[in-house]
Every structure is written in structure tokens, then in C-alpha cells.
Design an enzyme around this catalytic site. Structure first.
Site, PDB file in Angstrom:
ATOM      1  N   ASP A 269       0.827  -1.204   0.000  1.00  0.00           N
ATOM      2  CA  ASP A 269       0.000   0.000   0.000  1.00  0.00           C
ATOM      3  C   ASP A 269       0.867   1.262   0.000  1.00  0.00           C
ATOM      4  O   ASP A 269       1.917   1.298   0.636  1.00  0.00           O
ATOM      5  CB  ASP A 269      -0.896  -0.009   1.242  1.00  0.00           C
TER       6      ASP A 269
ATOM      7  N   SER B 161      -7.124  -6.192  -6.022  1.00  0.00           N
ATOM      8  CA  SER B 161      -8.281  -6.800  -5.362  1.00  0.00           C
ATOM      9  C   SER B 161      -9.523  -6.706  -6.246  1.00  0.00           C
ATOM     10  O   SER B 161      -9.570  -5.929  -7.207  1.00  0.00           O
ATOM     11  CB  SER B 161      -8.550  -6.106  -4.023  1.00  0.00           C
TER      12      SER B 161
ATOM     13  N   ASN C 254     -10.694  -3.285  -6.401  1.00  0.00           N
ATOM     14  CA  ASN C 254      -9.931  -2.349  -7.229  1.00  0.00           C
ATOM     15  C   ASN C 254     -10.550  -2.136  -8.609  1.00  0.00           C
ATOM     16  O   ASN C 254     -10.219  -1.156  -9.299  1.00  0.00           O
ATOM     17  CB  ASN C 254      -8.485  -2.820  -7.391  1.00  0.00           C
TER      18      ASN C 254
ATOM     19  N   ARG D 192       1.897  -5.113   5.980  1.00  0.00           N
ATOM     20  CA  ARG D 192       1.182  -4.079   5.232  1.00  0.00           C
ATOM     21  C   ARG D 192       1.936  -2.770   5.357  1.00  0.00           C
ATOM     22  O   ARG D 192       2.218  -2.302   6.456  1.00  0.00           O
ATOM     23  CB  ARG D 192      -0.247  -3.884   5.738  1.00  0.00           C
TER      24      ARG D 192
ATOM     25  N   GLU E 264       1.014 -13.712  12.118  1.00  0.00           N
ATOM     26  CA  GLU E 264       1.489 -12.529  12.834  1.00  0.00           C
ATOM     27  C   GLU E 264       1.365 -11.313  11.920  1.00  0.00           C
ATOM     28  O   GLU E 264       1.755 -11.368  10.743  1.00  0.00           O
ATOM     29  CB  GLU E 264       2.946 -12.717  13.266  1.00  0.00           C
TER      30      GLU E 264
END
Length: 254
Positions: free
Chosen positions: A23, A68, A71, A191, A210
């Protein structure tokens, strides 16, 4: 690629599978007075760096959330530019994938992809099928809700046809019908860009993953950033629903 993982301490536990939400391309471009498409192009360069670093560290799988299902709602011009970038990137990266023994796979609703994107993906997957190093999984036109709906639909058909009994449906059977069947669940989710959510990505698979969030925009995410995430992952205790004492007892057996 030699030396990419040298800075990791020997005691660091390396995740077998990293899931990645890349991102910040648009914001990176805006800060620099560039077009969004230039940010996405810089993002391709960052993925190349991350791939080499991950392979150098001993990571076996890297799944990148490339596009995605949501998107598709972006401006038509941006979507068209992204589709063209996918084709160009796959073609341009083939030599690098082969040189570094990287296998390419893809997951998602390919029926919505333009024909040239599908053909490029199929060619890349076919030509790298024999590679035995890191596996790069591109999530293209993908979302977890699409994936789970697809799994439910296929299992419902099998129940209707009598090949599966409702009582036979369990965690393992569902996992076997996922797009990622045969691929281990992610150990570490990264991310970039400052947002703290998983955005409809691998929700079933990341039950015990995690999570690592960083404010770094994706085009600025380099090998050192990846190593920092891996070192943070290594410092955590993964209990999978057990207690710390149970984990310690199990580890002491070995």
C-alpha cells in the site's frame, strides 16, 4: 541475489510464508508530484527488491496482494494502466525470475482479467514451473469474500451431486478448496502505507498469522525494511491457542 539475507542474525526465525499488502503507491507519487501510474511502476521495482531479499533470507513463499476485486471500482483509466503494467512487468521480470530460481503462481478471479493479462500470467507460470526457489504468488482480481463464496458454491455442487456429504465438510476440506490449496498458511503479514487492516485478503488462511504494519510507503520499502519485519516476527511467541507453558514444554522436547 547473494548476500541479501546476510544481515539477519543466525538466531532469527524466518517465516516460511509472507503475505504482503503493498500500500502507498499513489501517495508516494502524489508527494513527488507524479502520476499515480508512476507510483505503481515504482511499486514493481520495490516488489523486485522484496523478492530478492525474501529469497536471500530463506522465505519459501511470498503472496503479494496485487489487485483486489474492489480495485475494479477505481477510475477506468487507472485500471487500464494497471492491467498494462501487469503485462509489461511479467514480461520484463521473466529473466529475473528464471535467474533467481523463482516460481510464479497466481490466485484470483481470472475471468475478469483482460486476455493479454491472462496470457502473460499463464506464460509466466508455465515457464517458471520447474523453478525450486521462492514461490511468488500474485493475488490478482482476488478477495477473501470472492474466494469463500467460490468455495461454498463448489462444495454445494458436490453435496448436490452426492460426491460430498454435509458431515464431511470440515476445516481440511475447505482448505483443500481454497485458491491457495497446497500452499502453507502465511506466517507473517506485512502491510505498508500506515493503514492497519487486512482488506479482505487471505482471511481464512491468516487465522494465526502474525501481523506487521509499517508507515513506510510501498515504493520506499527496501531490503532493510523486510529484514526488520522478519526480526520483529522472530521475537514474537506464536501460541496457536495454547499457553506459553505448553509451547515451552513442547520446545523442550526437541
Amino acid at each position: 541475489m547473494e548476500g541479501d539475507g546476510d544481515k539477519l542474525q543466525s538466531a532469527v526465525i524466518v517465516p516460511r510464508h509472507i503475505a504482503l499488502v503493498m500500500d502507498g503507491n499513489g501517495r508516494w507519487a502524489k508527494i513527488r508530484g507524479k502520476e499515480r501510474c508512476e507510483g505503481h511502476a515504482a511499486g514493481v521495482d520495490a516488489l523486485r527488491v522484496a523478492l530478492r531479499a525474501a529469497a536471500g533470507c530463506g522465505v519459501e513463499y511470498l503472496t503479494a496482494y496485487t489487485f483486489s476485486t474492489e480495485n475494479w471500482n477505481r477510475p477506468e483509466e487507472e485500471v487500464r494502466a494497471l492491467m498494462g503494467l501487469f503485462v509489461t512487468a511479467i514480461m520484463n521480470e521473466m529473466l529475473d525470475l528464471m535467474t533467481n530460481n523463482i516460481r510464479l503462481l497466481a490466485i484470483g478471479d481470472f475471468s475478469r482479467l483482460p486476455e493479454d493479462v491472462r496470457e502473460s500470467l499463464e506464460k509466466g507460470i508455465r515457464e517458471t514451473a520447474g523453478n525450486t526457489g521462492l514461490t511468488l504468488v500474485l493475488a490478482l482480481s482476488y478477495s477473501s469474500r470472492w474466494e469463500m463464496t467460490d468455495v461454498i458454491r463448489r462444495l454445494a455442487r458436490k453435496v448436490r451431486d452426492g460426491s460430498v456429504e454435509p458431515e464431511d465438510i470440515n476445516v481440511d476440506l475447505v482448505s483443500d478448496h481454497l485458491s491457495t490449496a497446497g500452499i502453507p498458511d502465511p506466517d507473517l503479514f506485512i502491510r505498508t502505507g500506515g493503514e492497519k487492516r487486512i482488506s479482505n485478503f487471505l482471511m481464512w488462511q491468516m487465522a494465526y498469522t502474525e501481523l506487521f504494519f509499517t508507515d513506510t510507503l510501498w515504493p520506499d520499502f527496501d531490503a532493510d525494511c523486510l529484514k526488520a519485519a522478519i526480526e520483529e516476527y522472530s521475537s514474537r511467541e506464536r501460541r496457536f491457542g495454547k499457553t506459553s507453558e505448553q509451547i515451552a514444554l513442547r520446545e523442550n522436547k526437541y
